[in-house]
Scaffold this active site. Structure first.
Site, PDB file in Angstrom:
ATOM      1  N   SER A  31       0.819  -1.225   0.000  1.00  0.00           N
ATOM      2  CA  SER A  31       0.000   0.000   0.000  1.00  0.00           C
ATOM      3  C   SER A  31       0.844   1.263   0.000  1.00  0.00           C
ATOM      4  CB  SER A  31      -0.900   0.039   1.234  1.00  0.00           C
ATOM      5  OG  SER A  31      -1.843  -0.971   1.184  1.00  0.00           O
ATOM      6  N   HIS A  62      -3.324   0.602  -4.852  1.00  0.00           N
ATOM      7  CA  HIS A  62      -2.708  -0.592  -5.442  1.00  0.00           C
ATOM      8  C   HIS A  62      -2.865  -0.546  -6.954  1.00  0.00           C
ATOM      9  CE1 HIS A  62      -1.707  -3.178  -1.949  1.00  0.00           C
ATOM     10  NE2 HIS A  62      -2.457  -2.272  -1.349  1.00  0.00           N
ATOM     11  N   HIS A  84      -5.980  -8.698  -1.687  1.00  0.00           N
ATOM     12  CA  HIS A  84      -6.027  -9.066  -0.263  1.00  0.00           C
ATOM     13  C   HIS A  84      -7.196 -10.014   0.017  1.00  0.00           C
ATOM     14  CE1 HIS A  84      -3.853  -5.235  -0.365  1.00  0.00           C
ATOM     15  NE2 HIS A  84      -3.269  -5.609   0.756  1.00  0.00           N
ATOM     16  N   TYR A  86      -9.327  -9.719   2.342  1.00  0.00           N
ATOM     17  CA  TYR A  86     -10.555  -8.998   2.705  1.00  0.00           C
ATOM     18  C   TYR A  86     -11.361  -8.552   1.492  1.00  0.00           C
ATOM     19  CZ  TYR A  86      -7.580  -4.864   1.935  1.00  0.00           C
ATOM     20  OH  TYR A  86      -6.721  -3.943   1.399  1.00  0.00           O
ATOM     21  N   GLU A  87     -10.789  -8.721   0.301  1.00  0.00           N
ATOM     22  CA  GLU A  87     -11.555  -8.387  -0.899  1.00  0.00           C
ATOM     23  C   GLU A  87     -12.562  -9.489  -1.235  1.00  0.00           C
ATOM     24  OE1 GLU A  87      -9.137  -6.199  -4.022  1.00  0.00           O
ATOM     25  OE2 GLU A  87      -7.567  -6.696  -2.578  1.00  0.00           O
ATOM     26  N   ALA A 114       2.236  -2.031   4.220  1.00  0.00           N
ATOM     27  CA  ALA A 114       1.936  -0.969   5.179  1.00  0.00           C
ATOM     28  C   ALA A 114       1.478  -1.683   6.444  1.00  0.00           C
ATOM     29  CB  ALA A 114       0.823  -0.098   4.638  1.00  0.00           C
ATOM     30  N   MET A 211      -2.343  -6.700   6.952  1.00  0.00           N
ATOM     31  CA  MET A 211      -3.361  -7.581   6.355  1.00  0.00           C
ATOM     32  C   MET A 211      -2.838  -8.349   5.140  1.00  0.00           C
ATOM     33  SD  MET A 211      -6.468  -4.815   6.435  1.00  0.00           S
ATOM     34  CE  MET A 211      -6.698  -3.719   7.847  1.00  0.00           C
ATOM     35  N   SER A 212      -1.543  -8.546   5.071  1.00  0.00           N
ATOM     36  CA  SER A 212      -1.005  -9.239   3.883  1.00  0.00           C
ATOM     37  C   SER A 212       0.260 -10.002   4.260  1.00  0.00           C
ATOM     38  CB  SER A 212      -0.681  -8.213   2.788  1.00  0.00           C
ATOM     39  OG  SER A 212       0.387  -7.365   3.195  1.00  0.00           O
ATOM     40  N   ASN A 235       1.074   3.975  10.696  1.00  0.00           N
ATOM     41  CA  ASN A 235       0.312   4.540  11.812  1.00  0.00           C
ATOM     42  C   ASN A 235       0.728   3.808  13.081  1.00  0.00           C
ATOM     43  OD1 ASN A 235      -1.207   2.375  10.233  1.00  0.00           O
ATOM     44  ND2 ASN A 235      -2.294   2.327  12.177  1.00  0.00           N
ATOM     45  N   HIS A 247      -7.564   4.587   5.990  1.00  0.00           N
ATOM     46  CA  HIS A 247      -6.833   4.084   4.826  1.00  0.00           C
ATOM     47  C   HIS A 247      -6.079   5.221   4.134  1.00  0.00           C
ATOM     48  CE1 HIS A 247      -5.763   1.500   1.520  1.00  0.00           C
ATOM     49  NE2 HIS A 247      -6.353   2.295   0.659  1.00  0.00           N
TER      50      HIS A 247
HETATM   51  N1  HPA Z   1      -3.807  -2.427  11.208  1.00  0.00           N
HETATM   52  C1  HPA Z   1      -3.854  -3.376  10.256  1.00  0.00           C
HETATM   53  N2  HPA Z   1      -3.335  -3.211   9.052  1.00  0.00           N
HETATM   54  C2  HPA Z   1      -2.728  -2.053   8.780  1.00  0.00           C
HETATM   55  C3  HPA Z   1      -2.645  -1.017   9.718  1.00  0.00           C
HETATM   56  C4  HPA Z   1      -3.222  -1.216  11.003  1.00  0.00           C
HETATM   57  O1  HPA Z   1      -3.205  -0.357  11.888  1.00  0.00           O
HETATM   58  N3  HPA Z   1      -1.982   0.008   9.145  1.00  0.00           N
HETATM   59  C5  HPA Z   1      -1.662  -0.403   7.891  1.00  0.00           C
HETATM   60  N4  HPA Z   1      -2.107  -1.640   7.667  1.00  0.00           N
END
Ligand code: HPA
Length: 272
Positions: A31, A62, A84, A86-87, A114, A211-212, A235, A247
């Site tokens: 990301s 992406h 991903h 989650y898609e 990310a 998430m990956s 973050n 996001h």
């Molecule tokens: N949590 C999960 N996935 C992420 C985060 C997060 O805070 N930041 C970037 N991808």
């Protein structure tokens, strides 16, 4: 041959006919890190939708392109964006592009993502070398009939990230004057970000959450490839609890840290 392997090989053949002989080094850009592919010299780009069985990511940030070009004078291939879980697709679908690239000749895989910081010492924008991971997705891409032509039924995972590559990354960071954090990456499916209770639990086990990456690491290790992992801490989930995760923030920080990421990966590739 299993239906899955036939599909993987069909995609591998498509990749080879699009690019010819494939470089051995692959970078999967996560990301906000799409800018990396734009730095390649003599680049050839093919959209995922032109490649058979390649799932196209629906996520903002992406790109959905495969790019072959030169990085630090060496040929590499970049997967610019990923699908991903989650898609809403099967884990065999999200990992198919990487599996096809491995069948097509990739030997070294640099995974990036990310991630949210769980280690209080990590600041937004930091890069983290993934030293190990935890699969908290309750899914494993190797479930189902084993692809014996690719790897063993029960692959060892005691060293999922290659020690020599980690050393290369540490030296590259030093040379470029980039602070490189280190830690354990834990992957969940998302797409919801973590609750405060989940953060309290996850921080006991890991330094960053995303998430990956974990399913990709597993298929690459299964196939005998050497893997390096780099997270961009977009973050912090622990430095302040009154900040919401969005996001937009994740992709923006990815872009800002993209320059550091590019400098680090260039130096790593130069040393390989
Ligand atoms: N949590 C999960 N996935 C992420 C985060 C997060 O805070 N930041 C970037 N991808």
């Amino acid at each position: 041959m299993s239906a899955l392997l036939e599909k993987i090989d069909e995609t591998a053949a498509g990749i080879k006919s699009a690019f010819g002989t494939l470089p051995e080094i692959l970078v999967v850009a996560g990301s906000g890190l799409g800018g990396f592919a734009a730095t390649l010299a003599n680049a050839k780009t093919v959209s995922y939708d032109k490649l058979k069985n390649f799932p196209v990511s629906t996520v903002v940030g992406h790109a959905g392109t495969l790019v072959v070009g030169e990085c630090a004078g060496k040929p590499i291939i970049v997967m610019n964006g990923r699908k991903h879980l989650y898609e809403g697709v099967d884990i065999n679908v999200t990992t198919l592009p990487l599996r096809a690239l491995l069948r097509a000749g990739v030997k070294i895989v640099i995974l990036s993502n990310a991630a949210g910081g769980l280690n209080v010492k990590f600041d937004v924008g930091d890069l983290m070398l993934i030293t190990d991971h935890i699969n908290n997705m309750a899914k494993n891409p190797l479930i189902g009939a084993n692809l014996n032509e690719v790897g063993p039924r029960f692959p060892d995972m005691s060293q999922p990230y290659d020690r020599k590559l980690m050393d290369v990354a540490r030296k590259a960071a030093l040379k470029q004057g980039i602070t490189l954090r280190e830690g354990v990456y834990i992957a969940g499916t998302g797409p919801s970000y973590e609750t405060q209770a989940e953060v309290q639990m996850l921080r006991m086990f890991a330094d960053a959450v995303g998430m990956s990456t974990v399913p990709e690491n597993i298929v690459a290790v299964h196939a005998g490839a050497r893997v390096l992992g780099i997270s961009v801490i977009t973050n912090s989930l622990v430095q302040r609890t009154d900040v919401k995760t969005t996001h937009e923030e994740v992709t923006e920080v990815g872009k800002i840290s993209g320059k550091k990421f590019t400098a680090l990966v260039e130096e790593i590739v130069r040393s390989l």
